[in-house]
Design an enzyme around this catalytic site. Structure first.
Site, PDB file in Angstrom:
ATOM      1  N   GLY A  53       0.353  -1.332   0.087  1.00 44.75           N
ATOM      2  CA  GLY A  53       0.099   0.203  -0.582  1.00 44.75           C
ATOM      3  C   GLY A  53       0.630   1.241  -0.136  1.00 44.75           C
ATOM      4  O   GLY A  53       1.904   1.056   0.441  1.00 44.75           O
ATOM      5  N   SER A  54       0.185   1.735  -0.590  1.00 44.75           N
ATOM      6  CA  SER A  54       0.623   3.579  -0.174  1.00 44.75           C
ATOM      7  C   SER A  54       0.639   3.876   0.664  1.00 44.75           C
ATOM      8  O   SER A  54      -0.081   3.438   2.321  1.00 44.75           O
ATOM      9  CB  SER A  54       0.531   4.519  -1.324  1.00 44.75           C
ATOM     10  OG  SER A  54       0.117   4.351  -2.676  1.00 44.75           O
ATOM     11  N   GLY A  55       2.025   4.844   1.551  1.00 45.07           N
ATOM     12  CA  GLY A  55       1.411   6.169   2.560  1.00 45.07           C
ATOM     13  C   GLY A  55       2.695   5.121   3.608  1.00 45.07           C
ATOM     14  O   GLY A  55       2.967   5.673   4.498  1.00 45.07           O
ATOM     15  N   HIS A  56       3.816   4.997   2.842  1.00 40.05           N
ATOM     16  CA  HIS A  56       5.177   4.023   3.387  1.00 40.05           C
ATOM     17  C   HIS A  56       5.913   4.422   2.062  1.00 40.05           C
ATOM     18  O   HIS A  56       7.342   4.582   3.402  1.00 40.05           O
ATOM     19  CB  HIS A  56       5.134   2.713   3.821  1.00 40.05           C
ATOM     20  CG  HIS A  56       3.663   1.763   3.709  1.00 40.05           C
ATOM     21  ND1 HIS A  56       3.502   1.930   5.648  1.00 40.05           N
ATOM     22  CD2 HIS A  56       3.559   0.786   3.407  1.00 40.05           C
ATOM     23  CE1 HIS A  56       2.402   1.019   5.397  1.00 40.05           C
ATOM     24  NE2 HIS A  56       2.201   0.652   4.602  1.00 40.05           N
ATOM     25  N   LYS A 104       5.924  -8.551   2.306  1.00 38.54           N
ATOM     26  CA  LYS A 104       5.731  -7.665   3.187  1.00 38.54           C
ATOM     27  C   LYS A 104       4.622  -8.891   3.809  1.00 38.54           C
ATOM     28  O   LYS A 104       3.444  -8.806   3.372  1.00 38.54           O
ATOM     29  CB  LYS A 104       5.385  -6.775   4.286  1.00 38.54           C
ATOM     30  CG  LYS A 104       5.967  -5.212   3.583  1.00 38.54           C
ATOM     31  CD  LYS A 104       6.224  -4.530   3.833  1.00 38.54           C
ATOM     32  CE  LYS A 104       4.758  -3.846   3.609  1.00 38.54           C
ATOM     33  NZ  LYS A 104       4.739  -3.769   2.041  1.00 38.54           N
ATOM     34  N   ASP A 109      -1.135  -8.296   0.778  1.00 44.16           N
ATOM     35  CA  ASP A 109       0.239  -8.873  -0.077  1.00 44.16           C
ATOM     36  C   ASP A 109       0.374  -9.886  -0.552  1.00 44.16           C
ATOM     37  O   ASP A 109       0.991 -10.106  -2.320  1.00 44.16           O
ATOM     38  CB  ASP A 109       1.227  -7.512   1.069  1.00 44.16           C
ATOM     39  CG  ASP A 109       0.681  -6.409   0.732  1.00 44.16           C
ATOM     40  OD1 ASP A 109      -0.182  -6.072  -0.026  1.00 44.16           O
ATOM     41  OD2 ASP A 109       1.696  -5.630   1.179  1.00 44.16           O
ATOM     42  N   HIS A 218       0.368   0.426   9.993  1.00 46.41           N
ATOM     43  CA  HIS A 218      -0.655   0.780   9.131  1.00 46.41           C
ATOM     44  C   HIS A 218      -1.607   1.220  10.498  1.00 46.41           C
ATOM     45  O   HIS A 218      -2.974   1.827   9.993  1.00 46.41           O
ATOM     46  CB  HIS A 218      -1.541  -0.181   8.446  1.00 46.41           C
ATOM     47  CG  HIS A 218      -1.008  -1.170   7.550  1.00 46.41           C
ATOM     48  ND1 HIS A 218      -0.695  -2.014   7.612  1.00 46.41           N
ATOM     49  CD2 HIS A 218      -0.600  -0.606   6.497  1.00 46.41           C
ATOM     50  CE1 HIS A 218       0.612  -2.895   6.825  1.00 46.41           C
ATOM     51  NE2 HIS A 218      -0.084  -2.045   5.807  1.00 46.41           N
TER      52      HIS A 218
END
Length: 329
Positions: A53-56, A104, A109, A218
């Site tokens: 996911g984006s945001g990392h 991960k 995922d 998250h």
């Protein structure tokens, strides 16, 4: 919610476009979603793909380049990329040496990367995988069966990427990646949550005098919530859990102090000061230290500590050249 953005629905797309425009010497974007590959394709060597996911950020696209990843796939914020996106990334980097997927350990995922691998294998592409599960905080979580994959994933990118750059075959690159996974452990804490743009509000709440121990990347819960303590005591709490999981005594380690997105470097260095002192007291030698934002949680105010137990092979690969937007060696 106050964020520097345009439309919520375009956050991920505009972020990736801005990244590629900042680093065209390293990156180019495919036309099939937010899939980023090296601007100069690597030939006749094992190719590495990762994502989530984006945001990392800077994970994972920031690690595409020499000595690390060949492709990264970004889903929506905190959401796994689709199998089709991952499949396109695999096809774009594949060669006769094969492709290694670094995943991960989050249920979405793992499922989506494995589905993409099956699609690629029908095209005759050799695909192998490793699953990173370095978090010692919790065995199972809202997103996983087993331990979560967190900041230690960056060490997997670095060391497996170096082995691939050397020209090792896919079985060796996979084995080296698994060695890193077997020897890296991470745990984190947070004092303020993050806000997913599409949600518009923080993912959880903490009182001004509270911290979440064992937080996920998250914002998922950790082991417990308690009153905030001085930095040294928080470090001791996290290190005790890490050091009880692997016997590092008498060995050498790489240390990563990873910021969650809104923790000042001043505070990260205070944390590292205590980590270094504790390891020295316990007879553990620090070979290399990395302090900064490597795998964030948007603007969460928190940090994690990762320790990687090293041998001569891992030290050699850690020292190899890497040249990416977010990691250079």
């Amino acid at each position: 919610m106050k964020k520097f953005m345009n439309e919520v629905s375009k956050v991920e797309d505009e972020m990736i476009l801005g990244l590629v425009k900042a680093y065209p010497q390293y990156l180019k974007k495919l036309d099939c979603g937010n899939v980023v590959i090296r601007s100069k394709r690597k030939e006749n060597k094992v190719a590495l793909i990762s994502g989530g996911g984006s945001g990392h950020e800077p994970a994972h696209a920031g690690y595409v380049g020499t000595g690390m990843l060949d492709a990264a796939v970004a889903g929506a914020v905190f959401t796994s990329p689709t199998p089709d996106q991952i499949y396109e990334g695999i096809k774009a980097i594949a060669n006769d040496a094969g492709v290694l997927m670094v995943i991960k350990n989050y249920t979405g995922d793992v499922m989506n990367f494995e589905m993409a691998a099956e699609m690629a294998e029908t095209d005759g592409i050799l695909v192998k995988q490793v699953v990173v599960n370095d978090d010692v905080a919790v065995k199972d979580s809202l997103y996983t069966v087993g331990r979560r994959g967190v900041a230690g994933t960056v060490f997997v990118h670095k060391i497996a990427g170096a082995a691939a750059e050397r020209g090792e075959d896919i079985h060796k690159v996979q084995a080296v990646a698994q060695k890193v996974i077997d020897n890296v452990r991470t745990m984190g804490a947070a004092i303020r949550p993050c806000t997913v743009p599409a949600a518009g509000k923080p993912g959880f709440e903490l009182a001004d005098d509270e911290m979440e121990v064992g937080i996920g990347i998250h914002g998922e819960p950790g082991t417990h919530r308690e009153k905030i303590k001085p930095a040294n005591e928080i470090v001791d709490l996290l290190l005790d859990k890490i050091l009880s999981d692997i016997d590092y005594t008498g060995g050498e380690v790489a240390v990563m102090i990873n910021g969650s997105g809104a923790t000042p470097l001043m505070e990260l260095f205070i944390i590292n000061n205590r980590v270094s002192d504790v390891l020295k007291e316990k007879g553990i030698s620090v070979y290399a230290t990395f302090v900064g934002e490597y795998m964030t949680s948007i603007e969460m105010e928190g940090f994690s500590i990762s320790l990687l137990k090293l041998d001569e092979e891992l030290k050699s690969l850690l020292d190899e050249r890497a040249d990416t937007p977010a990691f250079k060696a």
